[in-house]
Design a protein around this motif. Structure first.
Motif, PDB file in Angstrom:
ATOM      1  N   ILE A 289       0.827  -1.209   0.000  1.00  0.00           N
ATOM      2  CA  ILE A 289       0.000   0.000   0.000  1.00  0.00           C
ATOM      3  C   ILE A 289       0.858   1.254   0.000  1.00  0.00           C
ATOM      4  CG2 ILE A 289      -1.660   1.328   1.365  1.00  0.00           C
ATOM      5  CD1 ILE A 289      -2.855  -1.269   2.329  1.00  0.00           C
ATOM      6  N   VAL A 290       1.925   1.247   0.778  1.00  0.00           N
ATOM      7  CA  VAL A 290       2.779   2.420   0.884  1.00  0.00           C
ATOM      8  C   VAL A 290       3.471   2.708  -0.449  1.00  0.00           C
ATOM      9  CG1 VAL A 290       4.853   3.359   1.985  1.00  0.00           C
ATOM     10  CG2 VAL A 290       3.112   2.213   3.373  1.00  0.00           C
ATOM     11  N   ALA A 291       4.041   1.687  -1.061  1.00  0.00           N
ATOM     12  CA  ALA A 291       4.708   1.864  -2.354  1.00  0.00           C
ATOM     13  C   ALA A 291       3.717   2.332  -3.422  1.00  0.00           C
ATOM     14  CB  ALA A 291       5.378   0.563  -2.782  1.00  0.00           C
ATOM     15  N   ARG A 292       2.493   1.813  -3.368  1.00  0.00           N
ATOM     16  CA  ARG A 292       1.473   2.200  -4.358  1.00  0.00           C
ATOM     17  C   ARG A 292       1.076   3.668  -4.170  1.00  0.00           C
ATOM     18  NH1 ARG A 292      -0.739   3.811  -7.758  1.00  0.00           N
ATOM     19  NH2 ARG A 292      -2.472   3.078  -9.020  1.00  0.00           N
ATOM     20  N   ALA A 293       0.966   4.110  -2.920  1.00  0.00           N
ATOM     21  CA  ALA A 293       0.630   5.515  -2.663  1.00  0.00           C
ATOM     22  C   ALA A 293       1.763   6.429  -3.128  1.00  0.00           C
ATOM     23  CB  ALA A 293       0.342   5.716  -1.187  1.00  0.00           C
ATOM     24  N   GLU A 294       3.004   6.020  -2.881  1.00  0.00           N
ATOM     25  CA  GLU A 294       4.143   6.809  -3.366  1.00  0.00           C
ATOM     26  C   GLU A 294       4.115   6.936  -4.877  1.00  0.00           C
ATOM     27  OE1 GLU A 294       7.738   6.042  -0.190  1.00  0.00           O
ATOM     28  OE2 GLU A 294       7.175   4.381  -1.504  1.00  0.00           O
ATOM     29  N   MET A 295       3.828   5.828  -5.554  1.00  0.00           N
ATOM     30  CA  MET A 295       3.756   5.844  -7.012  1.00  0.00           C
ATOM     31  C   MET A 295       2.683   6.819  -7.498  1.00  0.00           C
ATOM     32  SD  MET A 295       4.571   4.897 -10.028  1.00  0.00           S
ATOM     33  CE  MET A 295       5.506   3.391 -10.058  1.00  0.00           C
ATOM     34  N   GLU A 296       1.539   6.815  -6.825  1.00  0.00           N
ATOM     35  CA  GLU A 296       0.454   7.719  -7.212  1.00  0.00           C
ATOM     36  C   GLU A 296       0.863   9.181  -7.042  1.00  0.00           C
ATOM     37  OE1 GLU A 296      -3.079   8.395  -9.015  1.00  0.00           O
ATOM     38  OE2 GLU A 296      -2.236   6.412  -8.553  1.00  0.00           O
ATOM     39  N   PHE A 297       1.603   9.454  -5.967  1.00  0.00           N
ATOM     40  CA  PHE A 297       2.068  10.828  -5.742  1.00  0.00           C
ATOM     41  C   PHE A 297       3.035  11.259  -6.839  1.00  0.00           C
ATOM     42  CE2 PHE A 297       5.195  13.800  -3.950  1.00  0.00           C
ATOM     43  CZ  PHE A 297       4.347  14.859  -3.649  1.00  0.00           C
ATOM     44  N   TYR A 298       3.981  10.395  -7.207  1.00  0.00           N
ATOM     45  CA  TYR A 298       4.934  10.740  -8.263  1.00  0.00           C
ATOM     46  C   TYR A 298       4.223  10.942  -9.602  1.00  0.00           C
ATOM     47  CZ  TYR A 298       8.333   8.936  -4.856  1.00  0.00           C
ATOM     48  OH  TYR A 298       9.067   8.708  -3.723  1.00  0.00           O
ATOM     49  N   LEU A 299       3.298  10.045  -9.926  1.00  0.00           N
ATOM     50  CA  LEU A 299       2.558  10.161 -11.189  1.00  0.00           C
ATOM     51  C   LEU A 299       1.744  11.442 -11.243  1.00  0.00           C
ATOM     52  CD1 LEU A 299       1.233   6.509 -11.693  1.00  0.00           C
ATOM     53  CD2 LEU A 299       2.693   7.772 -13.295  1.00  0.00           C
ATOM     54  N   SER A 300       1.045  11.731 -10.151  1.00  0.00           N
ATOM     55  CA  SER A 300       0.198  12.923 -10.116  1.00  0.00           C
ATOM     56  C   SER A 300       1.030  14.197 -10.137  1.00  0.00           C
ATOM     57  CB  SER A 300      -0.693  12.892  -8.870  1.00  0.00           C
ATOM     58  OG  SER A 300      -1.521  11.752  -8.871  1.00  0.00           O
ATOM     59  N   SER A 301       2.182  14.180  -9.465  1.00  0.00           N
ATOM     60  CA  SER A 301       3.076  15.331  -9.519  1.00  0.00           C
ATOM     61  C   SER A 301       3.566  15.552 -10.947  1.00  0.00           C
ATOM     62  CB  SER A 301       4.269  15.120  -8.582  1.00  0.00           C
ATOM     63  OG  SER A 301       3.860  14.996  -7.241  1.00  0.00           O
ATOM     64  N   MET A 302       3.909  14.463 -11.634  1.00  0.00           N
ATOM     65  CA  MET A 302       4.371  14.539 -13.015  1.00  0.00           C
ATOM     66  C   MET A 302       3.290  15.137 -13.917  1.00  0.00           C
ATOM     67  SD  MET A 302       5.735  11.412 -15.428  1.00  0.00           S
ATOM     68  CE  MET A 302       4.110  10.688 -15.669  1.00  0.00           C
ATOM     69  N   LEU A 303       2.036  14.813 -13.636  1.00  0.00           N
ATOM     70  CA  LEU A 303       0.925  15.279 -14.459  1.00  0.00           C
ATOM     71  C   LEU A 303       0.362  16.622 -14.009  1.00  0.00           C
ATOM     72  CD1 LEU A 303      -0.980  11.889 -14.871  1.00  0.00           C
ATOM     73  CD2 LEU A 303       0.496  13.025 -16.556  1.00  0.00           C
ATOM     74  N   SER A 304       0.845  17.131 -12.884  1.00  0.00           N
ATOM     75  CA  SER A 304       0.267  18.363 -12.344  1.00  0.00           C
ATOM     76  C   SER A 304       0.372  19.565 -13.291  1.00  0.00           C
ATOM     77  CB  SER A 304       0.891  18.689 -10.979  1.00  0.00           C
ATOM     78  OG  SER A 304       2.267  18.993 -11.074  1.00  0.00           O
ATOM     79  N   PRO A 305       1.443  19.707 -14.082  1.00  0.00           N
ATOM     80  CA  PRO A 305       1.453  20.831 -15.031  1.00  0.00           C
ATOM     81  C   PRO A 305       0.321  20.734 -16.060  1.00  0.00           C
ATOM     82  CG  PRO A 305       3.675  19.986 -14.708  1.00  0.00           C
ATOM     83  CD  PRO A 305       2.740  19.004 -14.073  1.00  0.00           C
ATOM     84  N   PHE A 306       0.026  19.513 -16.511  1.00  0.00           N
ATOM     85  CA  PHE A 306      -1.038  19.336 -17.497  1.00  0.00           C
ATOM     86  C   PHE A 306      -2.415  19.535 -16.848  1.00  0.00           C
ATOM     87  CE2 PHE A 306       2.634  16.761 -18.708  1.00  0.00           C
ATOM     88  CZ  PHE A 306       2.870  17.253 -19.982  1.00  0.00           C
ATOM     89  N   TYR A 307      -2.531  19.122 -15.592  1.00  0.00           N
ATOM     90  CA  TYR A 307      -3.768  19.361 -14.852  1.00  0.00           C
ATOM     91  C   TYR A 307      -4.021  20.857 -14.734  1.00  0.00           C
ATOM     92  CZ  TYR A 307      -6.959  19.624 -10.850  1.00  0.00           C
ATOM     93  OH  TYR A 307      -8.022  19.922 -10.018  1.00  0.00           O
ATOM     94  N   SER A 308      -2.976  21.616 -14.478  1.00  0.00           N
ATOM     95  CA  SER A 308      -3.108  23.069 -14.390  1.00  0.00           C
ATOM     96  C   SER A 308      -3.553  23.680 -15.715  1.00  0.00           C
ATOM     97  CB  SER A 308      -1.783  23.675 -13.945  1.00  0.00           C
ATOM     98  OG  SER A 308      -1.865  25.066 -13.848  1.00  0.00           O
ATOM     99  N   LEU A 309      -3.022  23.152 -16.811  1.00  0.00           N
ATOM    100  CA  LEU A 309      -3.416  23.661 -18.137  1.00  0.00           C
ATOM    101  C   LEU A 309      -4.895  23.386 -18.403  1.00  0.00           C
ATOM    102  CD1 LEU A 309      -0.408  22.652 -20.420  1.00  0.00           C
ATOM    103  CD2 LEU A 309      -1.041  24.949 -19.631  1.00  0.00           C
ATOM    104  N   ILE A 310      -5.356  22.213 -17.991  1.00  0.00           N
ATOM    105  CA  ILE A 310      -6.787  21.862 -18.179  1.00  0.00           C
ATOM    106  C   ILE A 310      -7.674  22.822 -17.408  1.00  0.00           C
ATOM    107  CG2 ILE A 310      -8.522  20.098 -17.704  1.00  0.00           C
ATOM    108  CD1 ILE A 310      -6.324  17.994 -18.231  1.00  0.00           C
ATOM    109  N   LEU A 311      -7.264  23.151 -16.180  1.00  0.00           N
ATOM    110  CA  LEU A 311      -8.043  24.075 -15.363  1.00  0.00           C
ATOM    111  C   LEU A 311      -8.114  25.459 -15.993  1.00  0.00           C
ATOM    112  CD1 LEU A 311      -6.869  23.283 -11.707  1.00  0.00           C
ATOM    113  CD2 LEU A 311      -8.992  22.578 -12.809  1.00  0.00           C
ATOM    114  N   ALA A 312      -7.037  25.837 -16.680  1.00  0.00           N
ATOM    115  CA  ALA A 312      -6.975  27.180 -17.260  1.00  0.00           C
ATOM    116  C   ALA A 312      -7.793  27.320 -18.540  1.00  0.00           C
ATOM    117  CB  ALA A 312      -5.515  27.547 -17.557  1.00  0.00           C
ATOM    118  N   MET A 313      -8.232  26.192 -19.120  1.00  0.00           N
ATOM    119  CA  MET A 313      -8.993  26.246 -20.374  1.00  0.00           C
ATOM    120  C   MET A 313     -10.401  26.780 -20.164  1.00  0.00           C
ATOM    121  SD  MET A 313      -7.858  22.674 -22.227  1.00  0.00           S
ATOM    122  CE  MET A 313      -6.177  22.401 -22.715  1.00  0.00           C
TER     123      MET A 313
END
Length: 313
Positions: A289-313
């Motif tokens: 569970i811990v490793a899976r949560a860490e992976m989710e944090f890294y993935l979401s951090s990596m995608l956060s710039p694109f998430y921000s762009l979506i919000l700005a549309m």
């Protein structure tokens, strides 16, 4: 003149409120302190109001107990309402599931007096787990608002997003009034994605204005963590919400010309972390569970710039 305001934003947690109020009734060495407690009911649908009104009817502490309804949903709106209603020179926030040690208020006031440049400071937050947590929970305990940084006071590092959580956090009202805008990006963990960042956003504005953010080891709080907060789906959602806020948080203290650089750095750095994590835990991600949560944090951090762009549309 009121010196200290203790604000408790709450939403549908009526059963928790008597526990924290009894803890506040047991605070020590406050005979000479002028302080108040305010409850910010963030549009609850349970009997939160009745619980508080019942306490008000029999309240005998040497401070006032006040209740305010904030119908705009989200912890950010509850905090802004608390600041508008607060009379104290210091404003402390406690989550409704955080239990302060008997000397918490005293130690907060003492620390503020000793550190006049501290715009905000948090203390030690320990996990009070209902059930035994997963192995290696300390790797992700920050997601659960647990902070244990040793026995010596030290400065946080806002540049690297090393900051205290909003739970059990004390602000100097002057710093808030001078630094924090009324319109904020993050509203609280709302919607399906539960995007975080609301507490860090406040602190980054303080840092931008030149205030210091400190860790006070003498303030101890115990975060009640029920069993369902240790389940896989909850921790993954928590990690995802924290990760998606990273890019927008990084921009708060950045110049416009730095935005594309930050965009690229966040994506590439977290892409590297994702690859390393897959290699290290490739046979454990389904069960750890811990490793899976860490992976989710890294993935979401990596995608956060694109998430921000979506919000700005």
């Amino acid at each position: 003149m009121v010196e200290f305001t203790l604000a408790i934003p709450t939403y549908n947690r009526a059963k928790y409120l008597p526990i924290i109020l009894e803890r506040l009734r047991s605070q020590v060495d406050l005979e000479n302190l002028s302080w108040e407690i305010i409850i910010i009911d963030n549009n609850s649908t349970d009997d939160t109001a009745d619980v508080i009104h019942s306490y008000q009817a029999k309240w005998d502490l040497n401070c006032s107990l006040n209740y305010f309804l904030e119908p705009e949903q989200g912890v950010t709106f509850a905090r802004l309402r608390a600041v508008r209603e607060a009379k104290g020179q210091l404003i402390a926030f406690l989550d409704d599931d955080n239990l302060p040690a008997p000397n918490w208020v005293k130690e907060a006031v003492n620390f503020a007096q000793e550190h006049p440049q501290a715009g905000a400071f948090g203390g030690q937050i320990h996990g009070a787990f209902e059930v035994k947590p997963p192995e290696n929970i300390e790797r992700i305990q920050g997601l659960l608002a647990i902070r244990e940084r040793g026995d010596k006071a030290n400065l946080y590092d806002p540049i690297n997003l090393s900051l205290p959580p909003g739970a059990a956090l004390v602000f100097r009202k002057q710093a808030w009034d001078e630094s924090i805008p009324n319109k904020l990006i993050f509203k609280g963990r709302l919607g399906k994605l539960k995007v975080a960042g609301d507490d860090f956003e406040l602190l980054l504005h303080l840092h931008k204005a030149g205030w210091e953010i400190w860790y006070n080891p003498n303030m101890h709080t115990y975060h009640q963590i029920p069993h369902w907060r240790l389940e896989k789906d909850y921790l993954i959602t928590l990690a995802r919400g924290c990760g998606l806020s990273i890019y927008q948080l990084r921009l708060i203290n950045a110049s416009n010309w730095q935005e594309p650089i930050i965009f690229i750095k966040i994506f590439l750095n977290n892409f590297r972390r994702v690859l390393k994590h897959i290699i290290k835990y490739r046979n454990k991600l389904n069960n750890d569970i811990v490793a899976r949560a860490e992976m989710e944090f890294y993935l979401s951090s990596m995608l956060s710039p694109f998430y921000s762009l979506i919000l700005a549309m």
